[in-house]
Design a protein around this motif. Structure first.
Motif, PDB file in Angstrom:
ATOM      1  N   ILE A  12       0.981  -1.055  -0.019  1.00  0.00           N
ATOM      2  CA  ILE A  12       0.278   0.216   0.027  1.00  0.00           C
ATOM      3  C   ILE A  12       0.960   1.295   0.344  1.00  0.00           C
ATOM      4  O   ILE A  12       2.006   0.916   0.495  1.00  0.00           O
ATOM      5  CB  ILE A  12      -1.355   0.216   0.959  1.00  0.00           C
ATOM      6  CG1 ILE A  12      -0.032  -0.461   2.536  1.00  0.00           C
ATOM      7  CG2 ILE A  12      -2.093  -1.102   1.098  1.00  0.00           C
ATOM      8  CD1 ILE A  12      -1.496   0.348   3.886  1.00  0.00           C
ATOM      9  N   SER A  13       0.490   2.189  -0.568  1.00  0.00           N
ATOM     10  CA  SER A  13       1.247   3.552  -0.254  1.00  0.00           C
ATOM     11  C   SER A  13       0.218   4.967  -0.062  1.00  0.00           C
ATOM     12  O   SER A  13      -0.813   4.560  -0.315  1.00  0.00           O
ATOM     13  CB  SER A  13       1.725   3.517  -1.404  1.00  0.00           C
ATOM     14  OG  SER A  13       0.919   4.258  -3.082  1.00  0.00           O
ATOM     15  N   PHE A  14       0.727   5.454   0.334  1.00  0.00           N
ATOM     16  CA  PHE A  14       0.103   7.072   0.919  1.00  0.00           C
ATOM     17  C   PHE A  14       1.471   8.295   0.857  1.00  0.00           C
ATOM     18  O   PHE A  14       2.513   7.899   0.653  1.00  0.00           O
ATOM     19  CB  PHE A  14      -0.327   6.666   2.022  1.00  0.00           C
ATOM     20  CG  PHE A  14       0.558   6.603   3.414  1.00  0.00           C
ATOM     21  CD1 PHE A  14       0.601   8.208   4.027  1.00  0.00           C
ATOM     22  CD2 PHE A  14       0.981   5.201   3.704  1.00  0.00           C
ATOM     23  CE1 PHE A  14       1.265   7.523   5.036  1.00  0.00           C
ATOM     24  CE2 PHE A  14       1.822   5.930   4.395  1.00  0.00           C
ATOM     25  CZ  PHE A  14       2.353   6.322   5.702  1.00  0.00           C
ATOM     26  N   ARG A  15       0.920   9.310   0.947  1.00  0.00           N
ATOM     27  CA  ARG A  15       1.767  10.468   0.916  1.00  0.00           C
ATOM     28  C   ARG A  15       1.802  11.563   1.770  1.00  0.00           C
ATOM     29  O   ARG A  15       0.946  12.447   1.868  1.00  0.00           O
ATOM     30  CB  ARG A  15       1.231  11.412  -0.997  1.00  0.00           C
ATOM     31  CG  ARG A  15       1.829  10.461  -2.255  1.00  0.00           C
ATOM     32  CD  ARG A  15       1.742  11.412  -3.402  1.00  0.00           C
ATOM     33  NE  ARG A  15       2.319  11.047  -4.249  1.00  0.00           N
ATOM     34  CZ  ARG A  15       1.599  10.422  -5.747  1.00  0.00           C
ATOM     35  NH1 ARG A  15       0.598  10.741  -5.330  1.00  0.00           N
ATOM     36  NH2 ARG A  15       2.472   9.623  -6.508  1.00  0.00           N
ATOM     37  N   PRO A  16       2.440  11.409   2.823  1.00  0.00           N
ATOM     38  CA  PRO A  16       2.373  12.413   3.953  1.00  0.00           C
ATOM     39  C   PRO A  16       2.750  13.569   3.913  1.00  0.00           C
ATOM     40  O   PRO A  16       4.045  13.547   2.658  1.00  0.00           O
ATOM     41  CB  PRO A  16       2.990  11.116   5.199  1.00  0.00           C
ATOM     42  CG  PRO A  16       4.373  10.359   4.023  1.00  0.00           C
ATOM     43  CD  PRO A  16       3.506  10.332   2.366  1.00  0.00           C
ATOM     44  N   PRO A  17       2.793  14.623   4.692  1.00  0.00           N
ATOM     45  CA  PRO A  17       3.739  15.971   4.855  1.00  0.00           C
ATOM     46  C   PRO A  17       4.798  15.438   4.227  1.00  0.00           C
ATOM     47  O   PRO A  17       5.443  14.989   4.953  1.00  0.00           O
ATOM     48  CB  PRO A  17       2.732  16.876   5.401  1.00  0.00           C
ATOM     49  CG  PRO A  17       1.345  15.597   5.649  1.00  0.00           C
ATOM     50  CD  PRO A  17       1.350  14.453   5.911  1.00  0.00           C
ATOM     51  N   LEU A  20       6.317  16.062   7.652  1.00  0.00           N
ATOM     52  CA  LEU A  20       6.252  14.707   8.909  1.00  0.00           C
ATOM     53  C   LEU A  20       6.691  14.164   8.371  1.00  0.00           C
ATOM     54  O   LEU A  20       7.438  13.177   9.547  1.00  0.00           O
ATOM     55  CB  LEU A  20       4.578  14.464   8.878  1.00  0.00           C
ATOM     56  CG  LEU A  20       4.623  12.859   9.374  1.00  0.00           C
ATOM     57  CD1 LEU A  20       4.480  13.126  10.704  1.00  0.00           C
ATOM     58  CD2 LEU A  20       2.787  13.147   9.421  1.00  0.00           C
ATOM     59  N   LEU A  21       7.147  13.527   7.034  1.00  0.00           N
ATOM     60  CA  LEU A  21       8.246  12.206   6.992  1.00  0.00           C
ATOM     61  C   LEU A  21       9.691  12.630   7.220  1.00  0.00           C
ATOM     62  O   LEU A  21      10.592  11.537   7.526  1.00  0.00           O
ATOM     63  CB  LEU A  21       7.907  12.281   4.936  1.00  0.00           C
ATOM     64  CG  LEU A  21       9.031  11.068   4.948  1.00  0.00           C
ATOM     65  CD1 LEU A  21       8.408   9.532   4.971  1.00  0.00           C
ATOM     66  CD2 LEU A  21       8.662  10.434   3.248  1.00  0.00           C
ATOM     67  N   LYS A  22      10.347  13.181   6.986  1.00  0.00           N
ATOM     68  CA  LYS A  22      11.816  13.479   7.546  1.00  0.00           C
ATOM     69  C   LYS A  22      11.480  13.332   8.786  1.00  0.00           C
ATOM     70  O   LYS A  22      12.393  13.268   9.619  1.00  0.00           O
ATOM     71  CB  LYS A  22      11.604  15.459   7.020  1.00  0.00           C
ATOM     72  CG  LYS A  22      13.060  15.302   7.774  1.00  0.00           C
ATOM     73  CD  LYS A  22      13.026  17.588   6.808  1.00  0.00           C
ATOM     74  CE  LYS A  22      14.885  18.219   7.300  1.00  0.00           C
ATOM     75  NZ  LYS A  22      14.787  19.590   7.483  1.00  0.00           N
ATOM     76  N   GLU A  23      10.851  14.318  10.335  1.00  0.00           N
ATOM     77  CA  GLU A  23      10.474  14.206  11.086  1.00  0.00           C
ATOM     78  C   GLU A  23      10.306  13.050  11.445  1.00  0.00           C
ATOM     79  O   GLU A  23      11.203  12.172  12.569  1.00  0.00           O
ATOM     80  CB  GLU A  23       9.258  15.150  11.821  1.00  0.00           C
ATOM     81  CG  GLU A  23       9.511  15.999  11.895  1.00  0.00           C
ATOM     82  CD  GLU A  23       9.056  17.271  12.248  1.00  0.00           C
ATOM     83  OE1 GLU A  23       7.600  16.623  13.072  1.00  0.00           O
ATOM     84  OE2 GLU A  23       8.572  18.361  11.502  1.00  0.00           O
ATOM     85  N   PHE A  24       9.343  12.117  10.938  1.00  0.00           N
ATOM     86  CA  PHE A  24       9.280  10.426  11.066  1.00  0.00           C
ATOM     87  C   PHE A  24      10.227   9.309  10.801  1.00  0.00           C
ATOM     88  O   PHE A  24      11.193   9.094  12.231  1.00  0.00           O
ATOM     89  CB  PHE A  24       7.695   9.597  10.721  1.00  0.00           C
ATOM     90  CG  PHE A  24       8.036   8.557  10.638  1.00  0.00           C
ATOM     91  CD1 PHE A  24       7.659   7.482  11.432  1.00  0.00           C
ATOM     92  CD2 PHE A  24       8.197   7.570   9.280  1.00  0.00           C
ATOM     93  CE1 PHE A  24       6.901   7.137  11.778  1.00  0.00           C
ATOM     94  CE2 PHE A  24       7.478   6.042   9.444  1.00  0.00           C
ATOM     95  CZ  PHE A  24       7.197   5.312  10.472  1.00  0.00           C
ATOM     96  N   ASP A  25      11.521   9.822   9.505  1.00  0.00           N
ATOM     97  CA  ASP A  25      12.269   9.541   9.344  1.00  0.00           C
ATOM     98  C   ASP A  25      13.530   9.292  10.666  1.00  0.00           C
ATOM     99  O   ASP A  25      13.998   8.426  11.076  1.00  0.00           O
ATOM    100  CB  ASP A  25      12.899   9.384   7.945  1.00  0.00           C
ATOM    101  CG  ASP A  25      11.830   8.639   6.874  1.00  0.00           C
ATOM    102  OD1 ASP A  25      11.142   8.017   7.005  1.00  0.00           O
ATOM    103  OD2 ASP A  25      12.221   9.276   5.940  1.00  0.00           O
ATOM    104  N   ALA A  26      13.573  10.355  11.471  1.00  0.00           N
ATOM    105  CA  ALA A  26      14.377  11.328  11.891  1.00  0.00           C
ATOM    106  C   ALA A  26      14.278  10.221  13.483  1.00  0.00           C
ATOM    107  O   ALA A  26      14.843  10.005  14.441  1.00  0.00           O
ATOM    108  CB  ALA A  26      14.496  12.083  12.453  1.00  0.00           C
ATOM    109  N   THR A  27      12.833  10.045  13.394  1.00  0.00           N
ATOM    110  CA  THR A  27      12.571   9.339  14.499  1.00  0.00           C
ATOM    111  C   THR A  27      12.719   7.451  14.569  1.00  0.00           C
ATOM    112  O   THR A  27      12.841   6.625  15.411  1.00  0.00           O
ATOM    113  CB  THR A  27      10.697   9.062  15.338  1.00  0.00           C
ATOM    114  OG1 THR A  27      10.704   8.195  14.679  1.00  0.00           O
ATOM    115  CG2 THR A  27      10.767  10.425  15.235  1.00  0.00           C
ATOM    116  N   ILE A  28      13.808   6.966  13.611  1.00  0.00           N
ATOM    117  CA  ILE A  28      13.585   5.587  13.051  1.00  0.00           C
ATOM    118  C   ILE A  28      15.216   5.266  13.526  1.00  0.00           C
ATOM    119  O   ILE A  28      16.029   5.750  13.049  1.00  0.00           O
ATOM    120  CB  ILE A  28      13.645   4.965  11.499  1.00  0.00           C
ATOM    121  CG1 ILE A  28      11.796   5.476  11.183  1.00  0.00           C
ATOM    122  CG2 ILE A  28      13.518   3.531  11.321  1.00  0.00           C
ATOM    123  CD1 ILE A  28      11.387   5.012  10.149  1.00  0.00           C
TER     124      ILE A  28
END
Length: 62
Positions: A12-17, A20-28
């Protein structure tokens, strides 16, 4: 025509803002993928919603 069986869950795919994606990636944590983390978060949310459901209520299916 039906999709052939692959033995895998369809992606599945979606396009987050973007921010938000940048901040999410920093938490991984290193060594984990976005998919791993998102699946974990999905499990947590589903389990939390199950616990919030009143006793005796039936699960909805789509």
């Amino acid at each position: 025509m039906a999709r052939p069986a692959t033995g895998q869950t369809p992606p599945i795919s979606f396009r987050p803002p973007q921010q938000l994606l940048k901040e999410f990636d920093a938490t991984i944590e290193e060594g984990r993928s976005r998919s791993d983390v998102l699946i974990e978060l999905m499990h947590e949310r589903v389990n939390r919603k199950r616990r919030e459901r009143p006793a005796g209520s039936e699960e909805k299916t789509t």
